[in-house]
Structure formats: C-alpha cells, structure tokens
Design a protein around this motif. Structure first.
Motif, short mmCIF file in Angstrom:
data_model
loop_
_atom_site.label_atom_id
_atom_site.label_comp_id
_atom_site.label_asym_id
_atom_site.label_seq_id
_atom_site.Cartn_x
_atom_site.Cartn_y
_atom_site.Cartn_z
N GLU A 132 -39.94 35.39 -84.51
CA GLU A 132 -40.85 36.11 -83.57
C GLU A 132 -40.38 35.93 -82.16
O GLU A 132 -40.58 36.91 -81.30
N ARG A 133 -39.86 34.89 -81.78
CA ARG A 133 -39.21 34.63 -80.38
C ARG A 133 -38.13 35.46 -80.11
O ARG A 133 -37.95 35.97 -78.97
N PHE A 134 -37.07 35.59 -81.22
CA PHE A 134 -36.17 36.34 -81.02
C PHE A 134 -36.53 37.67 -80.81
O PHE A 134 -36.07 38.65 -80.00
N ALA A 135 -37.45 38.32 -81.70
CA ALA A 135 -37.87 39.54 -81.63
C ALA A 135 -38.46 39.89 -80.25
O ALA A 135 -38.18 40.86 -79.53
N TYR A 136 -39.20 38.94 -79.51
CA TYR A 136 -40.03 39.06 -78.31
C TYR A 136 -38.78 39.07 -77.25
O TYR A 136 -38.78 40.04 -76.32
N GLU A 137 -37.87 38.14 -77.34
CA GLU A 137 -37.01 38.22 -76.13
C GLU A 137 -35.86 39.52 -76.45
O GLU A 137 -35.46 39.73 -75.41
N PHE A 138 -35.41 39.63 -77.60
CA PHE A 138 -34.49 40.94 -77.61
C PHE A 138 -35.38 42.05 -77.30
O PHE A 138 -34.54 43.13 -76.74
N ALA A 139 -36.70 42.19 -77.60
CA ALA A 139 -37.33 43.58 -77.10
C ALA A 139 -37.23 43.78 -75.71
O ALA A 139 -37.02 44.59 -74.88
N THR A 140 -37.57 42.63 -74.94
CA THR A 140 -37.57 42.57 -73.57
C THR A 140 -36.05 43.08 -72.80
O THR A 140 -36.12 43.71 -71.87
N VAL A 141 -35.04 42.56 -73.61
CA VAL A 141 -33.69 43.03 -73.16
C VAL A 141 -33.77 44.64 -73.47
O VAL A 141 -33.33 45.41 -72.55
N LEU A 142 -34.16 45.12 -74.58
CA LEU A 142 -34.00 46.50 -74.62
C LEU A 142 -34.65 47.37 -73.87
O LEU A 142 -34.60 48.49 -73.25
N LEU A 143 -35.93 46.76 -73.68
CA LEU A 143 -36.98 47.54 -72.79
C LEU A 143 -36.62 47.51 -71.21
O LEU A 143 -36.84 48.51 -70.58
N ALA A 144 -35.97 46.36 -70.86
CA ALA A 144 -35.46 46.35 -69.49
C ALA A 144 -34.35 47.26 -69.28
O ALA A 144 -34.25 47.83 -68.07
N SER A 145 -33.57 47.66 -70.22
CA SER A 145 -32.33 48.38 -70.27
C SER A 145 -32.83 49.98 -70.05
O SER A 145 -31.90 50.71 -70.01
#
Length: 158
Positions: A132-145
């Motif tokens: 869950e933490r991996f998903a959240y943190e990677f989603a923020t990377v993708l969304l920020a880009s």
C-alpha cells in the motif's frame, strides 16, 4: 530488493531508473527488470471479482498483474502499483486456488481484496502495508509528473 528496505527506499531506487516523466508502463517494466522477470498488466473481463480488486500471478517465466477490465484509470493505477509492490517486496503469495482459477491458472498469487475471502490465503501485515505504501508513493510520483491522471486524481491522492 534487500530485506528490510522500506517502500520509500524501493520507490527511490526505481524512480532513479525511469524517464523524467514516467508513465505506468515504465514502472511495470522497471519492476520487471528489478525482479528479473518480465511483468505484464492484463485487463481481465469475466465473472464478478467480488471483493477481489486485483492480483498478481507469479510464474517461472513471467509475472502477470491482473485487473478488472472496466476499472477507472486511477483505481486501475493504484491496483497495479499495489501488486507491483508485492513483487518488489518479494512476497510469494499462495498457490492459485479454485476460487480464482478463472483469473490465473498455476503459479502463486498475491491479491488485493477489500474483504477477506474464504478459501484464499492472503499476504497480510507488513506485506500489505509495504504494498500500500509503495502504491501511494509511486502514484504521487506519477501524478506529480503529470503522466498519471487528472487534477481530480491528484486530489484523491492528496
């Protein structure tokens, strides 16, 4: 990924290998390289998923991340990232059972479910928290880009 590494560390390691504006397929490919096995996302249409939201089926020659075909984009992205988190964490899951045989035959399965489902052995505790933490943190990377979703999607992830 070395034992004891946090989801934040894992995301950092993978982000360093991605293009400047990564997309979800870039992440899928990077995870495949990290775990040493091709990894594909497969949209599955068919019987009701019930409480199951996604699963990863691990085979000798490849990993398959299975998601419902009609899932909205942001939901799909989170489910895929969650399952990739299981792969990065080294979760083995459980053998495919009769209840999900229509989604993945053979191999071992980790799954993301909203409720427990009788007859399935789920990964729990630290494994789920890591994913869950991996998903959240990677989603923020993708969304920020700007490559992962819309402004409404960004608000959903805070």
């Amino acid at each position: 990924m070395p034992a004891g590494r946090s989801a934040t560390d894992a995301v950092g390691v993978l982000v360093a290998t991605l293009p400047s504006a990564p997309r979800l397929p870039d992440v899928v490919d990077a995870v495949g390289r990290l775990v040493g096995k091709p990894t594909r996302v497969v949209d599955v249409d068919g019987p009701s998923w019930g409480p199951l939201t996604a699963l990863v089926s691990q085979f000798e020659h490849e990993n398959l991340v299975l998601v419902p075909a009609g899932a909205p984009a942001l939901y799909r992205m989170h489910c895929v990232l969650h399952e990739l988190g299981h792969l990065v964490h080294g979760d083995i899951g459980s053998p495919t059972t009769e209840g999900i045989a229509e989604f993945a035959s053979g191999g071992h399965v980790c799954r993301r479910a909203l409720d427990s489902e009788p007859g399935l052995v789920a990964v729990t505790g630290d494994d789920e928290h890591f994913a869950e933490r991996f998903a959240y943190e990677f989603a923020t990377v993708l969304l920020a880009s700007g490559s992962g979703g819309s402004g409404a999607d960004e608000r959903a992830y805070g």
